[in-house]
Design a protein around this motif. Sequence first.
Motif, PDB file in Angstrom:
ATOM      1  N   UNK A 145      -2.369  -1.578  24.648  1.00  0.00           N
ATOM      2  CA  UNK A 145      -3.507  -1.101  23.857  1.00  0.00           C
ATOM      3  C   UNK A 145      -3.095   0.072  22.978  1.00  0.00           C
ATOM      4  N   UNK A 146      -3.684   0.127  21.790  1.00  0.00           N
ATOM      5  CA  UNK A 146      -3.370   1.192  20.838  1.00  0.00           C
ATOM      6  C   UNK A 146      -4.193   2.435  21.129  1.00  0.00           C
ATOM      7  N   UNK A 147      -3.488   3.567  21.190  1.00  0.00           N
ATOM      8  CA  UNK A 147      -4.146   4.837  21.480  1.00  0.00           C
ATOM      9  C   UNK A 147      -4.065   5.816  20.317  1.00  0.00           C
ATOM     10  N   UNK A 148      -3.137   5.582  19.389  1.00  0.00           N
ATOM     11  CA  UNK A 148      -2.959   6.511  18.272  1.00  0.00           C
ATOM     12  C   UNK A 148      -2.261   5.803  17.128  1.00  0.00           C
ATOM     13  N   UNK A 149      -2.390   6.388  15.952  1.00  0.00           N
ATOM     14  CA  UNK A 149      -1.725   5.859  14.767  1.00  0.00           C
ATOM     15  C   UNK A 149      -1.344   6.976  13.824  1.00  0.00           C
ATOM     16  N   UNK A 150      -0.452   6.645  12.914  1.00  0.00           N
ATOM     17  CA  UNK A 150       0.062   7.608  11.937  1.00  0.00           C
ATOM     18  C   UNK A 150      -0.047   6.996  10.548  1.00  0.00           C
ATOM     19  N   UNK A 151      -0.449   7.803   9.584  1.00  0.00           N
ATOM     20  CA  UNK A 151      -0.462   7.379   8.193  1.00  0.00           C
ATOM     21  C   UNK A 151       0.222   8.447   7.351  1.00  0.00           C
ATOM     22  N   UNK A 152       1.336   8.074   6.714  1.00  0.00           N
ATOM     23  CA  UNK A 152       2.049   8.993   5.823  1.00  0.00           C
ATOM     24  C   UNK A 152       1.866   8.543   4.382  1.00  0.00           C
ATOM     25  N   UNK A 153       1.636   9.506   3.507  1.00  0.00           N
ATOM     26  CA  UNK A 153       1.403   9.216   2.095  1.00  0.00           C
ATOM     27  C   UNK A 153       2.241  10.162   1.232  1.00  0.00           C
ATOM     28  N   UNK A 154       2.963   9.603   0.280  1.00  0.00           N
ATOM     29  CA  UNK A 154       3.741  10.414  -0.666  1.00  0.00           C
ATOM     30  C   UNK A 154       2.889  10.723  -1.884  1.00  0.00           C
ATOM     31  N   UNK A 155       2.987  11.950  -2.356  1.00  0.00           N
ATOM     32  CA  UNK A 155       2.220  12.401  -3.518  1.00  0.00           C
ATOM     33  C   UNK A 155       3.181  12.797  -4.625  1.00  0.00           C
ATOM     34  N   UNK A 156       3.030  12.254  -5.821  1.00  0.00           N
ATOM     35  CA  UNK A 156       3.927  12.629  -6.925  1.00  0.00           C
ATOM     36  C   UNK A 156       3.847  14.126  -7.201  1.00  0.00           C
ATOM     37  N   UNK A 157       4.976  14.689  -7.613  1.00  0.00           N
ATOM     38  CA  UNK A 157       4.990  16.099  -7.985  1.00  0.00           C
ATOM     39  C   UNK A 157       4.082  16.363  -9.173  1.00  0.00           C
ATOM     40  N   UNK A 158       3.577  17.579  -9.256  1.00  0.00           N
ATOM     41  CA  UNK A 158       2.674  17.929 -10.355  1.00  0.00           C
ATOM     42  C   UNK A 158       3.429  18.244 -11.638  1.00  0.00           C
ATOM     43  N   UNK A 159       4.749  18.365 -11.539  1.00  0.00           N
ATOM     44  CA  UNK A 159       5.597  18.581 -12.722  1.00  0.00           C
ATOM     45  C   UNK A 159       6.716  17.547 -12.698  1.00  0.00           C
ATOM     46  N   UNK A 160       7.285  17.214 -13.864  1.00  0.00           N
ATOM     47  CA  UNK A 160       8.310  16.168 -13.909  1.00  0.00           C
ATOM     48  C   UNK A 160       9.512  16.429 -13.006  1.00  0.00           C
ATOM     49  N   UNK A 161       9.854  17.708 -12.807  1.00  0.00           N
ATOM     50  CA  UNK A 161      11.033  18.025 -12.007  1.00  0.00           C
ATOM     51  C   UNK A 161      10.697  18.337 -10.547  1.00  0.00           C
ATOM     52  N   UNK A 162       9.413  18.175 -10.177  1.00  0.00           N
ATOM     53  CA  UNK A 162       9.003  18.478  -8.804  1.00  0.00           C
ATOM     54  C   UNK A 162       9.054  17.216  -7.946  1.00  0.00           C
ATOM     55  N   UNK A 163       9.745  17.251  -6.794  1.00  0.00           N
ATOM     56  CA  UNK A 163       9.826  16.065  -5.942  1.00  0.00           C
ATOM     57  C   UNK A 163       8.496  15.779  -5.258  1.00  0.00           C
ATOM     58  N   UNK A 164       8.317  14.570  -4.766  1.00  0.00           N
ATOM     59  CA  UNK A 164       7.058  14.232  -4.094  1.00  0.00           C
ATOM     60  C   UNK A 164       6.847  15.077  -2.839  1.00  0.00           C
ATOM     61  N   UNK A 165       5.592  15.328  -2.541  1.00  0.00           N
ATOM     62  CA  UNK A 165       5.201  15.901  -1.251  1.00  0.00           C
ATOM     63  C   UNK A 165       4.809  14.742  -0.336  1.00  0.00           C
ATOM     64  N   UNK A 166       4.745  15.008   0.948  1.00  0.00           N
ATOM     65  CA  UNK A 166       4.354  13.981   1.913  1.00  0.00           C
ATOM     66  C   UNK A 166       3.259  14.534   2.822  1.00  0.00           C
ATOM     67  N   UNK A 167       2.180  13.776   2.957  1.00  0.00           N
ATOM     68  CA  UNK A 167       1.112  14.091   3.897  1.00  0.00           C
ATOM     69  C   UNK A 167       1.267  13.149   5.083  1.00  0.00           C
ATOM     70  N   UNK A 168       1.355  13.713   6.280  1.00  0.00           N
ATOM     71  CA  UNK A 168       1.462  12.907   7.498  1.00  0.00           C
ATOM     72  C   UNK A 168       0.216  13.144   8.334  1.00  0.00           C
ATOM     73  N   UNK A 169      -0.570  12.089   8.529  1.00  0.00           N
ATOM     74  CA  UNK A 169      -1.791  12.172   9.307  1.00  0.00           C
ATOM     75  C   UNK A 169      -1.641  11.473  10.644  1.00  0.00           C
TER      76      UNK A 169
END
Length: 291
Positions: A145-169
């Motif tokens: 049975x499933x008790x937990x889960x994870x969702x990770x999402x990458x977010x583009x940088x706000x500037x061209x030279x900024x690498x993506x951020x990652x949200x881990x839920x």
Amino acid sequence: MPGSPYTDLDRPPLSAARLRRALVAPYGPWARLDLRVETGSTNADVAEAARAGEPEGLVVVAERQTAGRGRRGRVWQSPPRAGIATSVLLRPGEAVADRGWAAVPTTAYGWLPLLAGVALVEAVARLAELEAVLKWPNDLLIGDAKCAGVLAEALPGTAPDQPPAVVVGIGLNVTLRADELPENPTGLPATSLQLAGAAATDRDPLLRALLRSVADWYDRWRAAGGDAVASGLRDAYVAACATIDRPVRVLLPGGGELTGTATGVDPDGQLVVDTAEGERHLAAGDVLHLR
């Protein structure tokens, strides 16, 4: 008192002050912690902060989510104070000179949701004293049975030279009762720590253990330049993953599916499946364990 967080004594509220003392710098590994009584989605809250320039290390915790999200747009909800709903902001593409961390290439980001899964297994084993395993990529199973889960999402940088951020839920069912459990569209039953017979269901130490474990593994992974093998993360994940060496059916993101035997996890965190047509390396998909 109607609406009071103390009306259900099995589900006491979390204390923001206590959590911050334990988890936020200078005594803890995180930069900032925001505890919310109710929110739509902790992932959405952290993503909004990231777009506004929030630095790495933000933690958002919600006593209740009304629009929590899982993979494939599924909803993750639970009654107030019955589970753990938290999201963290990571910026692995940014070098941190005082920690000796080089920027991690985006090709290694796929390990972050698996890292969170390893942290979940550690926290549940240590505090709840339950034998938990992972179904690739990061569903926490107790029994079948499933008790937990994870969702990770990458977010583009706000500037061209900024690498993506990652949200881990991370969403963990703690004291949900049988009539409160969510339905899983893939047919996997749900459970909670309490229903599984956990030795402890106090969310405060569970949350502390979980967030400390996430921070510890992230530290090791960053120190190794995002190398899951050198950091020990790959070995820890393989040891915790019940999908490996199992016959599986995988529902692919594009709508197709395949069957075969899961033989391992490659250096990029992809599931390796031996099929009748040959070996496949999968970055995403819903896995069903077959008998």
